[in-house]
Every structure is written in structure tokens, then in C-alpha cells.
Design a protein around this motif. Structure first.
Motif, PDB file in Angstrom:
ATOM      1  N   ASP A 186       0.833  -1.205   0.000  1.00 50.35           N
ATOM      2  CA  ASP A 186       0.000   0.000   0.000  1.00 50.35           C
ATOM      3  C   ASP A 186       0.866   1.252   0.000  1.00 50.35           C
ATOM      4  O   ASP A 186       0.612   2.209  -0.749  1.00 50.35           O
ATOM      5  CB  ASP A 186      -0.933   0.014   1.213  1.00 50.35           C
ATOM      6  N   ASN A 221       1.303   4.318  -2.781  1.00 49.75           N
ATOM      7  CA  ASN A 221       1.193   5.732  -2.426  1.00 49.75           C
ATOM      8  C   ASN A 221       2.400   6.516  -2.940  1.00 49.75           C
ATOM      9  O   ASN A 221       2.272   7.632  -3.458  1.00 49.75           O
ATOM     10  CB  ASN A 221       1.057   5.905  -0.915  1.00 49.75           C
ATOM     11  N   TYR A 280       2.215   6.827  -6.592  1.00 48.21           N
ATOM     12  CA  TYR A 280       1.189   7.814  -6.907  1.00 48.21           C
ATOM     13  C   TYR A 280       1.724   9.232  -6.748  1.00 48.21           C
ATOM     14  O   TYR A 280       1.318  10.150  -7.459  1.00 48.21           O
ATOM     15  CB  TYR A 280      -0.023   7.599  -5.996  1.00 48.21           C
ATOM     16  N   THR A 337       0.712  13.251   0.547  1.00 47.71           N
ATOM     17  CA  THR A 337       1.039  11.827   0.506  1.00 47.71           C
ATOM     18  C   THR A 337       1.864  11.380   1.713  1.00 47.71           C
ATOM     19  O   THR A 337       1.525  10.372   2.354  1.00 47.71           O
ATOM     20  CB  THR A 337       1.761  11.468  -0.801  1.00 47.71           C
ATOM     21  N   VAL A 395       0.444   8.512   4.201  1.00 46.84           N
ATOM     22  CA  VAL A 395       1.223   7.286   4.406  1.00 46.84           C
ATOM     23  C   VAL A 395       1.624   7.153   5.871  1.00 46.84           C
ATOM     24  O   VAL A 395       1.525   6.082   6.475  1.00 46.84           O
ATOM     25  CB  VAL A 395       2.473   7.278   3.504  1.00 46.84           C
ATOM     26  N   LYS A 402     -10.487   1.995   3.150  1.00 41.13           N
ATOM     27  CA  LYS A 402      -9.890   3.256   2.701  1.00 41.13           C
ATOM     28  C   LYS A 402     -10.614   3.780   1.455  1.00 41.13           C
ATOM     29  O   LYS A 402     -10.811   4.993   1.295  1.00 41.13           O
ATOM     30  CB  LYS A 402      -8.406   3.062   2.401  1.00 41.13           C
ATOM     31  N   LEU A 416      -6.339  10.167  -2.446  1.00 42.54           N
ATOM     32  CA  LEU A 416      -5.238   9.413  -1.839  1.00 42.54           C
ATOM     33  C   LEU A 416      -5.734   8.181  -1.087  1.00 42.54           C
ATOM     34  O   LEU A 416      -4.997   7.202  -0.933  1.00 42.54           O
ATOM     35  CB  LEU A 416      -4.438  10.313  -0.888  1.00 42.54           C
ATOM     36  N   CYS A 417      -6.966   8.250  -0.605  1.00 44.81           N
ATOM     37  CA  CYS A 417      -7.553   7.083   0.064  1.00 44.81           C
ATOM     38  C   CYS A 417      -8.092   6.073  -0.940  1.00 44.81           C
ATOM     39  O   CYS A 417      -8.239   4.897  -0.600  1.00 44.81           O
ATOM     40  CB  CYS A 417      -8.688   7.516   0.997  1.00 44.81           C
ATOM     41  N   PRO A 462      -4.741   5.130  -5.275  1.00 37.75           N
ATOM     42  CA  PRO A 462      -3.637   4.175  -5.090  1.00 37.75           C
ATOM     43  C   PRO A 462      -4.070   2.921  -4.357  1.00 37.75           C
ATOM     44  O   PRO A 462      -3.532   1.832  -4.584  1.00 37.75           O
ATOM     45  CB  PRO A 462      -2.599   4.973  -4.285  1.00 37.75           C
TER      46      PRO A 462
END
Length: 576
Positions: A145, A149, A152, A424, A428, A446, A492-493, A496
């Protein structure tokens, strides 16, 4: 940043960064280029299409560019391999961007779009598949994951930088130079990828087909033969049934595309139906998710049409003179001609006033940018010497200084990318903290959270329509900054995490094909974004489109929440 991650990640990170540089540079100016009228300088003249035509072409392009990953993913899975497909796709896209540098609305324009569409089909699903495959090694599995991120973030570094390059080139030299820069960026990405091929070799492993799997030719014939038939039906049938000039989704191209998606969607259903055991459960868990995320892309990619229109016409963009020298350096200044011309008369709600002939009434005024500003704020017309066909060199500087300086519209496209790069590490870090506490949401959780946040972002623009009295006044740029900030958290949730989930849950030999399914959802959502953007001028109150966006995102969020128990069960069963 790349600590604890495979050595191939920075190779793919920078390859994707350059690819997205070209993709978003083109996307940031595409609608503006199509709808911009003639200019005294030929290189700065757009195609002069109507906003409805521009929205239609924009929606069709952004839809097809994410539909072809179905083909690219299939060919990579079965025939070409992932790395070879990426190189082919990158070269095709680079040629397409360079082709758009040739002015005119003719065969070259459409051929260039076709090259980009096909190139993205080979590139996009397979680079995401390679990222996922890098994490098949037990040492890196828990970081997948986070790896997506980081990947991304590379996408959005390219997306942030590109609009400054686009603004500088198109304002200084013309549209063609900006499109050419997109092509050069793509070629740089291919060169970087080729230089690091050895670090991604372990991820480029084709899985053998099962005895019951269809051959590639049979799949393409079974999917795209019916798609062509359904597309033709969508083009002709509504007019035959509903009457001349009638359509279901605002234009014939919209109808044709959405009808053509029916057999492609049905193929994924039959893929699940024919599967058994583990494959059936894995595919069955992903397909409803694909349906839910359509709403996100329908909202998100309105940034290139509806939100670009809002930035161009309803946002106050004047730059203080003291800032102009610095803004010029980074290509942020758009100079507006203030000579008098015909402009549309608008009422207190910002809507065109109809004349006796039923057409919008016009009067003499400055650039249409000033239409929804009080007359006492209109700039003074330039001196006669500045409106001559040939302006002497000694007066050019004075005339340039007399022009109104605005922030270039395409720079608002960089706001989303800026927030991705800034947020990001925070996202993260937050999920890493929650993981250590044993409270990290599941990947599907998410995605549901991302859809809910996306729904909230649309309410910011609802508030903007009321604050500007339905577009009758110019609004603050902070409305766009705020809506991009909120939707970025949702993105972002979701985005990615969706790539990560497809990589985790797909049957190994079908990973790129299932990535194609994810991008099929993106494609349908993108086409809907063009349709919704086309509705923008049809609603009496401009908040109507944004309320539609809110309802769609909220409904999709509830769909994912209902699927969470099943998704968790499948993940716990097969991803231990």
C-alpha cells in the motif's frame, strides 16, 4: 523515501512521473485549446469549437484513453509481457503529443488522439502491474500500500510541474510548443525506463494460462466485435426511436460510447461466471468495486472541463503588478487583450440575455473574462497605436504593459497535484501509525472513506455557486483550491488503494487484465465527467451539477460499505 522498497520502484516512479507530465500537460490545455477562438498571433489561436463540442470531445478522449487498457492488459498478460508493452505505449503517446503540435482540426488532430489513446492502453495497466509484482517478494509484501502511495506521488510530481511548462510555452510561443513538450517528456520517460530495465525484470513474469482460458484473438473478437455493433446501435438507434436530433446522453458520441461499453462490461461478468474456486471469489470481490468507483472518476475528471470552465470564467485571476515579473518567470501570466469587441450581455444570474431573435444579445466590451465583473472594473481600452495591425517595436513594450495580466487558467490543474505531493507523506504516515496500533482501515475501507471525502468536496463548489450569486460575480480562487484540497484527500484514500487492491486480489495470470477492468471503470467515469460537464450550462443554477456529484459519490460510498464484509472475508482467506 524508497527505503524498505524494491529497487525497481524508483525506476517505475520516475517513468510514471514523466508519462504523467505529458498526459496532464496535454489534458490541462486540451479543453482551452479546443474552445479558444482566433488570435492575432496564429500560433496562439485555438480551434474555436463551442463549449458543448469541446466537452464532448474531451469526454470521449478521456474515456477512450482509459478503455484501451483492456486490450493492453490482455496482450501484456498473454503475449507481449509488461515491459515491452510499456515501451510500445510510451512511444505511441510521445508521437501523439507531437502530432497535436500541428495546428488544425483535421485528420492529424484525430490521428494524434488515436495514438495517445492506444499508447495509454499499452502503458497504463502494465506499469501499475509491474509495481504490484515487485511486492510479491515476501520481504516487501507488507509495504505494498505504501509503495503504491509513493508511486502515486510520482504521478503527481509530473502533473504539478507540467502546467507551468504548458502555461509558459502556450503564452509565450503558442499551443504547438506546449504539446511538443508533452511528447518530449514522454520520450524522456521511456529512456529512463529502458535504463533501469534490469531492476524490473523479476516483476515481468507471465503466468501460464489455464486450459479453459480463451485465446487472445477469441477474446478480442468476442468483446470488440459486439462493442462495435453496440456502438453503432448507440449512434443510430436513439434517433430512430426518439426522433431526429434526439439522443439519450446529450450527444451521439456519448450514446455510442456507453452502448459500446455494454459488451466489454459483460465480458468481465462472464469471466467471473466461467471461473471457479479461488479465481471466482477473487474476481467476484473486485467487480462490484469497479462499479462503485465509477462515481469517483466521473467527479474527479471534471477538473479538465467543468472546473476549468469555472477557473476560466468565474474565478478572479488578476495578478498584482508587483508579482508579474516573478510570475512571468514560471510561465504563470496570461495577458488579456482589452480592446473592445462583441461580448454576450448577461443578467444578474450570469445567464445570457436573449435578443429579439432568440439568440444571446451582444454589446461592445473587453475580453469575455470581464463579462461578470461590474462595468466600473472593466479595463480601459488600449491606445489606438496598440490596436494597429503592425505595432512598431518601440511601442510594443508599452502595449504589453497595458494588457491585463491574469493567472493562466491551466495552473489550477496543478493545485490537485501539489496537494498530492504535500499530503502523501502525511497520509502514508497516518496509515503507518494506525497499522502499528492495529487500527489501520482495510484497503476497501480506505476506498469507502475516499468516496465519502469526495462527496464532501463537491459541497465546496455548491457553496461557491451561491457565494458568486450563480456565477454573476467573480469568485475567489480559494474555492477551487479548497475543493481540490478536499478531493485530494479522497483521491489518496481511493486511487492508489484501488490499484493496490486489484494487484492483491487478481488471479496472478489475469492481473493486467483485471487492471484493465479497473481502468474500464475509470473510462466510464471519465465519459460521465464529460457528460456532467456538458450539463453545466444547462442548469438554471450552476450548483445542480455539483449536487448530482454529491449524490453519486455518497451512493457509491454506501455501496462499498455494504461490500466490506465480503471483501474482508476474501482478503483474509487468500492474502495471508
Amino acid at each position: 523515501m524508497f527505503k524498505n522498497h524494491p529497487r525497481g520502484l524508483p525506476v517505475l516512479f520516475f517513468t510514471e512521473m514523466w508519462e504523467r507530465f505529458g498526459f496532464y500537460l496535454m489534458l490541462g490545455i486540451f479543453f482551452l485549446y479546443m474552445t479558444e477562438g482566433p488570435n492575432a498571433i496564429a500560433a496562439k489561436s485555438g480551434l474555436g469549437l463551442s463549449e458543448e463540442q469541446g466537452s464532448d470531445i474531451y469526454g470521449t478522449y478521456i474515456a477512450l484513453v482509459y478503455l484501451t487498457p483492456f486490450i493492453g492488459g490482455l496482450l501484456a498478460d498473454r503475449v507481449l509481457g509488461y515491459r515491452r508493452s510499456i515501451v510500445i505505449g510510451g512511444l505511441l503517446m510521445g508521437l501523439g503529443y507531437c502530432g497535436l503540435a500541428i495546428p488544425g482540426f483535421g485528420p492529424t488532430f484525430f490521428l494524434s488522439l488515436l495514438l495517445i489513446i492506444l499508447g495509454n492502453g499499452f502503458f497504463k495497466p502494465n506499469i501499475s502491474t509491474l509495481v504490484g509484482n515487485l511486492y510479491n517478494d515476501e520481504r516487501y509484501r507488507d509495504y505494498k500500500d505504501a509503495g503504491f502511495n509513493i508511486f502515486y506521488m510520482g504521478i503527481n510530481i509530473g502533473a504539478f510541474i507540467c502546467n507551468f511548462v504548458a502555461a509558459y510555452l502556450r503564452n509565450t510561443y503558442g499551443w504547438g510548443y506546449a504539446f511538443m513538450a508533452a511528447g518530449i517528456g514522454m520520450f524522456l520517460g521511456v529512456a529512463w525506463f529502458l535504463s533501469g530495465m534490469k531492476h524490473t525484470a523479476e516483476a515481468d513474469v507471465l503466468k501460464p494460462a489455464k486450459p479453459g482460458d480463451q485465446p487472445v484473438g477469441q477474446i478480442l473478437a468476442a468483446v470488440f466485435g459486439p462493442a462495435a455493433v453496440f456502438g453503432a446501435l448507440g449512434w443510430f438507434l436513439p434517433e430512430m426511436v426518439l426522433g431526429a436530433g434526439k439522443t439519450v446522453f446529450l450527444s451521439k458520441s456519448n450514446d455510442a460510447f456507453l452502448f459500446a461499453c455494454i459488451p466489454v462490461t459483460y465480458y468481465y461478468f462472464t469471466l467471473w461466471r466461467r471461473a471457479d474456486g479461488e479465481d471466482r471469489e477473487r474476481i467476484g470481490a473486485l467487480l462490484p468495486l469497479f462499479a462503485a468507483v465509477i462515481a469517483f472518476w466521473a467527479i474527479f475528471h471534471q477538473n479538465g472541463a467543468a472546473l476549468t470552465k469555472w477557473a476560466n470564467e468565474y474565478t478572479r485571476r488578476e495578478i498584482p503588478e508587483v508579482v508579474v515579473p516573478v510570475a512571468d518567470v514560471v510561465g504563470a501570466v496570461q495577458r488579456v487583450d482589452t480592446s473592445l469587441r462583441e461580448v454576450i450581455i448577461r443578467d444578474g444570474h450570469g445567464d445570457p440575455v436573449k435578443g429579439p431573435d432568440g439568440k444571446p444579445a451582444k454589446e461592445l466590451g473587453p475580453d469575455p473574462y470581464f463579462n461578470n465583473m461590474p462595468r466600473d472594473q472593466w479595463p480601459k481600452p488600449p491606445a489606438a497605436e496598440c490596436t494597429a495591425e503592425v505595432i512598431p517595436p518601440e511601442t510594443q513594450a508599452k502595449c504589453k504593459d497595458a494588457q491585463t495580466k491574469l493567472v493562466s487558467t491551466e495552473l489550477f490543474q496543478s493545485v490537485n497535484a501539489f496537494f498530492v505531493v504535500v499530503l502523501t507523506p502525511f497520509v502514508v504516515g497516518l496509515f503507518s501509525f494506525l497499522r502499528r496500533k492495529g487500527k489501520e482501515p482495510s484497503t476497501p475501507g480506505k476506498i469507502a472513506l475516499g468516496l465519502f471525502i469526495t462527496a464532501l468536496s463537491t459541497l465546496v463548489m455548491v457553496a461557491a455557486t451561491f457565494a458568486t450569486h450563480n456565477g454573476a460575480d467573480k469568485g475567489s480562487a480559494m474555492w477551487l483550491v479548497a475543493t481540490y484540497g478536499v478531493i485530494t484527500l479522497g483521491e489518496l484514500c481511493l486511487s492508489p488503494m484501488g490499484l493496490s487492491l486489484v494487484s492483491k486480489l487478481s488471479p496472478p495470470r489475469l492481473t493486467a487484465l483485471m487492471m484493465g477492468g479497473w481502468f474500464l471503470s475509470t473510462s466510464i467515469g471519465n465519459k460521465l465527467s464529460g457528460i456532467l460537464s456538458g450539463l453545466f450550462s444547462l442548469f438554471e443554477h450552476k450548483s445542480g451539477v455539483f449536487f448530482l456529484n454529491f449524490g453519486g459519490a455518497l451512493l457509491a460510498c454506501f455501496m462499498v460499505l455494504l461490500m466490506l464484509p465480503r471483501l474482508r472475508r476474501v482478503m483474509n482467506k487468500y492474502l495471508k
